[in-house]
Write a protein that holds these residues in place. Structure first.
Motif, PDB file in Angstrom:
ATOM      1  N   TRP A   1       1.222   4.029  -3.126  1.00  0.00           N
ATOM      2  CA  TRP A   1       1.031   5.481  -2.968  1.00  0.00           C
ATOM      3  C   TRP A   1       2.204   6.212  -3.646  1.00  0.00           C
ATOM      4  O   TRP A   1       1.986   7.161  -4.395  1.00  0.00           O
ATOM      5  N   HIS A   2       3.433   5.764  -3.414  1.00  0.00           N
ATOM      6  CA  HIS A   2       4.584   6.428  -4.044  1.00  0.00           C
ATOM      7  C   HIS A   2       4.488   6.356  -5.563  1.00  0.00           C
ATOM      8  O   HIS A   2       4.799   7.317  -6.260  1.00  0.00           O
TER       9      HIS A   2
ATOM     10  N   SER B   1       0.829  -1.217   0.000  1.00  0.00           N
ATOM     11  CA  SER B   1       0.000   0.000   0.000  1.00  0.00           C
ATOM     12  C   SER B   1       0.857   1.257   0.000  1.00  0.00           C
ATOM     13  O   SER B   1       0.552   2.219  -0.707  1.00  0.00           O
ATOM     14  N   VAL B   2       1.945   1.272   0.787  1.00  0.00           N
ATOM     15  CA  VAL B   2       2.793   2.470   0.828  1.00  0.00           C
ATOM     16  C   VAL B   2       3.505   2.639  -0.520  1.00  0.00           C
ATOM     17  O   VAL B   2       3.577   3.747  -1.058  1.00  0.00           O
TER      18      VAL B   2
ATOM     19  N   SER C   1      -4.968   0.260  -1.680  1.00  0.00           N
ATOM     20  CA  SER C   1      -4.837   0.682  -0.276  1.00  0.00           C
ATOM     21  C   SER C   1      -6.197   0.853   0.375  1.00  0.00           C
ATOM     22  O   SER C   1      -6.467   1.844   1.031  1.00  0.00           O
TER      23      SER C   1
ATOM     24  N   TYR D   1       7.414   7.341   4.684  1.00  0.00           N
ATOM     25  CA  TYR D   1       6.024   7.598   5.074  1.00  0.00           C
ATOM     26  C   TYR D   1       5.593   9.033   4.818  1.00  0.00           C
ATOM     27  O   TYR D   1       4.559   9.473   5.304  1.00  0.00           O
TER      28      TYR D   1
ATOM     29  N   ARG E   1       1.885   6.246  -7.426  1.00  0.00           N
ATOM     30  CA  ARG E   1       0.784   7.023  -7.999  1.00  0.00           C
ATOM     31  C   ARG E   1       0.870   8.514  -7.682  1.00  0.00           C
ATOM     32  O   ARG E   1       0.184   9.314  -8.280  1.00  0.00           O
ATOM     33  N   TYR E   2       1.663   8.875  -6.692  1.00  0.00           N
ATOM     34  CA  TYR E   2       1.750  10.282  -6.264  1.00  0.00           C
ATOM     35  C   TYR E   2       3.194  10.776  -6.388  1.00  0.00           C
ATOM     36  O   TYR E   2       3.768  11.280  -5.430  1.00  0.00           O
TER      37      TYR E   2
ATOM     38  N   ASP F   1      -8.056   4.206   1.561  1.00  0.00           N
ATOM     39  CA  ASP F   1      -9.422   4.454   1.087  1.00  0.00           C
ATOM     40  C   ASP F   1     -10.397   3.548   1.836  1.00  0.00           C
ATOM     41  O   ASP F   1     -10.355   2.324   1.669  1.00  0.00           O
TER      42      ASP F   1
ATOM     43  N   THR G   1      -2.003  15.444   1.820  1.00  0.00           N
ATOM     44  CA  THR G   1      -1.434  14.991   0.541  1.00  0.00           C
ATOM     45  C   THR G   1       0.003  14.493   0.711  1.00  0.00           C
ATOM     46  O   THR G   1       0.548  13.850  -0.182  1.00  0.00           O
TER      47      THR G   1
ATOM     48  N   PRO H   1       0.814   8.782   3.146  1.00  0.00           N
ATOM     49  CA  PRO H   1       0.195   7.679   2.393  1.00  0.00           C
ATOM     50  C   PRO H   1      -1.310   7.649   2.612  1.00  0.00           C
ATOM     51  O   PRO H   1      -1.772   7.929   3.715  1.00  0.00           O
ATOM     52  N   ARG H   2      -2.077   7.303   1.583  1.00  0.00           N
ATOM     53  CA  ARG H   2      -3.533   7.322   1.733  1.00  0.00           C
ATOM     54  C   ARG H   2      -4.114   5.938   1.980  1.00  0.00           C
ATOM     55  O   ARG H   2      -3.540   4.913   1.612  1.00  0.00           O
TER      56      ARG H   2
END
Ligand SMILES: NC(=O)C1=CN([C@@H]2O[C@H](COP(=O)(O)OP(=O)(O)OC[C@H]3O[C@@H](n4cnc5c(N)ncnc54)[C@H](O)[C@@H]3O)[C@@H](O)[C@H]2O)C=CC1
Ligand SMILES: [Mg+2]
Ligand SMILES: [Mg+2]
Ligand SMILES: [Mg+2]
Ligand SMILES: [Zn+2]
Length: 480
Positions: A295-296, A291-292, A412, A316, A298-299, A340, A334, A337-338
């Motif tokens: 996030w990296h 999941s972390v 995530s 993190y 995609r962001y 949902d 933002t 890490p997100r």
């Protein structure tokens, strides 16, 4: 997907007996003792179980066929006194069998309520604070916390640096959000077993120098019992347990695989299926790391101003490199890490004896599952349950009860598992999302779980919270 279910009482005893006869010739003395101990617990023979245990205390958490412990067998067959004695000897009541069931799940499933109460009992102090609550924490696949995340250490650059170079440190390698694994066919019951490939610093140090590499500090191994280091020992660096990191790299996957000495290594290609074959311990680590890393991936750029960002705090945090960016003033979500939130619910018919299940077009043939949907901004979990059920099936829902949750690292989600009671029963599906939704009788659900001769539908895999919610409902009595 092989799904194992709890056998009938007589069946259980027979299978245990048969397995014991077939293999006894080959068993070591310890193996035979384990068999005798498990057999005594299954039969409720308290005298024999206690004698074996006092002669050989290490028998207590031993596992037999399909990963069943003495506690599970005693819980299965309703032997309250055996369960009590095993617990008083410090038996691990959270141990799971190869179907991920604890002794508590087993006792609850088979209706031995006095035993499930005993196994679910926690500190009396907690009971005073939270009366009338089932304090037993349901454990779902992907939810076990094997590592202590030590979030306070993420800002300690010196400590992190020492851990990075430490010879005990464990590194996991990810490519395209898939961990490197070694796979083996265990047996026809367990199926394929996947293990994470673990690397030491020396094997990955030049990957760490590459600019595209993402490094995440996952935590340190939890040590159980009195030997676990106190925080002051941690400060002094005494007996520190090994740290774990995840690395994501853009190096060619085939090149990465050459680094591994183990056999049958690969980066799984279909996460929804392949990530379900880890042990409970490793699944929890994979959920966190994947999941972390997702996030990296995609962001990569600042969501506020579009500038480049840099990694901080053990992976993190991502901070914007544009000094004028609003995201640097105060705390901005933002930068972190997100997760949902998704509600997933088993809707029960007002008669208490049927449940609503649906199927998407992409499901394997005959599989039905719980309805689910993303929580929207400014919405409570209960309202999300009511909205998603009505949108997808046309059924209106009244009371909602939270049961348990599951991290679902694709990429995530946090699956929030609920039971809900319908206040209308006519079905009108949203054909964009659901192919079919139906009310199933409790008996049809039980037959489908036990894979009877004419199951009405196929269950989702046991690793999903959907499977666990349906099983939870059939383990309850019909009055909510
Ligand atoms: N572990 C389990 O037992 C199960 C897990 N799931 C997971 O739950 C998730 C949500 O379930 P659905 O029925 O698909 O949700 P849903 O009913 O809300 O519909 C999905 C649609 O919602 C929209 N959407 C809203 N917020 C979104 C977000 N943050 N990310 C992606 N799409 C968003 C998209 O258009 C998407 O196609 C699925 O992605 C699935 O992975 C679903 C069922 C069982
Ligand atoms: Mg949905
Ligand atoms: Mg929906
Ligand atoms: Mg939705
Ligand atoms: Zn910015």
């Amino acid at each position: 997907m092989h799904t194992q279910v709890l056998p009938e009482p007589t069946e259980a005893a027979r299978t245990e007996g048969k397995a014991a006869r077939m293999t006894s010739l080959h068993l070591s003395a310890m193996g035979e003792m384990v068999e005798r101990f498990l057999d005594a617990a299954a039969r409720g023979d308290l005298t024999q179980a206690s004698t074996l245990l006092s002669n050989t205390p290490s028998l207590i958490n031993q596992k037999g066929y399909s990963g069943w412990t003495a506690l599970m067998l005693a819980a299965r067959n309703g032997h309250y006194n055996v369960v009590e004695v095993l617990l008083s000897h410090g038996c691990d009541k959270f141990s799971v069998n190869s179907s991920s069931q604890t002794a508590y799940d087993i006792a609850k499933f088979w209706g031995h309520r006095h035993i499930s109460n005993l196994l679910g009992r926690t500190d009396d102090g907690c009971r005073r604070v939270l009366p009338d609550t089932d304090l037993h924490q349901h454990e779902n696949y992907f939810s076990r916390e094997t590592l202590d995340r030590l979030s306070g250490k993420r800002t300690d650059k010196v400590w992190l640096e020492t851990k990075r170079n430490h010879p005990d440190t464990v590194y996991l390698l990810f490519s395209n959000l898939s961990p490197m694994v070694s796979s083996s066919q265990v047996d026809e019951h367990t199926g394929v077993e996947t293990k994470l490939c673990r690397f030491r610093y020396e094997a990955v140090k030049e990957l760490l120098q590459k600019p595209a590499t993402v490094l995440i500090f996952l935590g340190v191994e939890k040590r159980r019992g009195p030997s676990s280091p106190s925080s002051s020992q941690m400060e002094e660096g005494v007996q520190e347990p090994p740290a774990w990191f995840a690395i994501s790299t853009d190096e060619d996957a085939a090149e990465l695989l050459k680094r591994c000495r183990e056999k049958n290594c690969s980066f799984p290609k279909t996460p929804n299926r392949d990530l379900l074959t880890f042990s409970e311990e490793e699944a929890g680590i994979v959920a966190q790391a994947r999941s972390v890393l997702a996030w990296h991936s995609r962001y990569s750029f600042c969501p506020t101003c579009g500038s480049s960002t840099q990694l901080e705090e053990g992976g993190y945090k991502r901070s914007c490199l544009n000094a004028d960016c609003r995201s640097l003033k105060g705390v901005h979500n933002t930068c972190y890490p997100r997760v949902d939130p998704v509600v997933i619910m088993l809707v029960i018919h007002p008669d208490g004896n049927q449940c609503l299940l649906g199927r998407k077009k992409i499901f394997p043939a005959r599989m039905f599952s719980c309805l689910a949907g993303f929580v929207e901004p400014g919405e409570t979990m209960e309202d999300a349950v009511r909205r998603e059920v009505e949108e997808e099936s046309g059924v209106k829902v009244g009371p909602v009860q939270y049961i348990s949750c599951q991290p679902w690292p694709m990429p995530s989600n946090l699956m929030i598992g609920c039971l809900a009671v319908a206040i209308s029963t006519d079905i009108k599906v949203d054909e964009n999302e659901i192919e079919e939704a139906r009310w199933f009788q409790r008996q049809q659900v039980i037959e489908s779980l036990l894979k009877g001769p004419h199951p009405a539908f196929t269950f989702p895999p046991r690793q999903t919270i959907a499977h666990q919610l349906i099983k939870h409902w059939i383990g309850m009595n019909s009055n909510l």
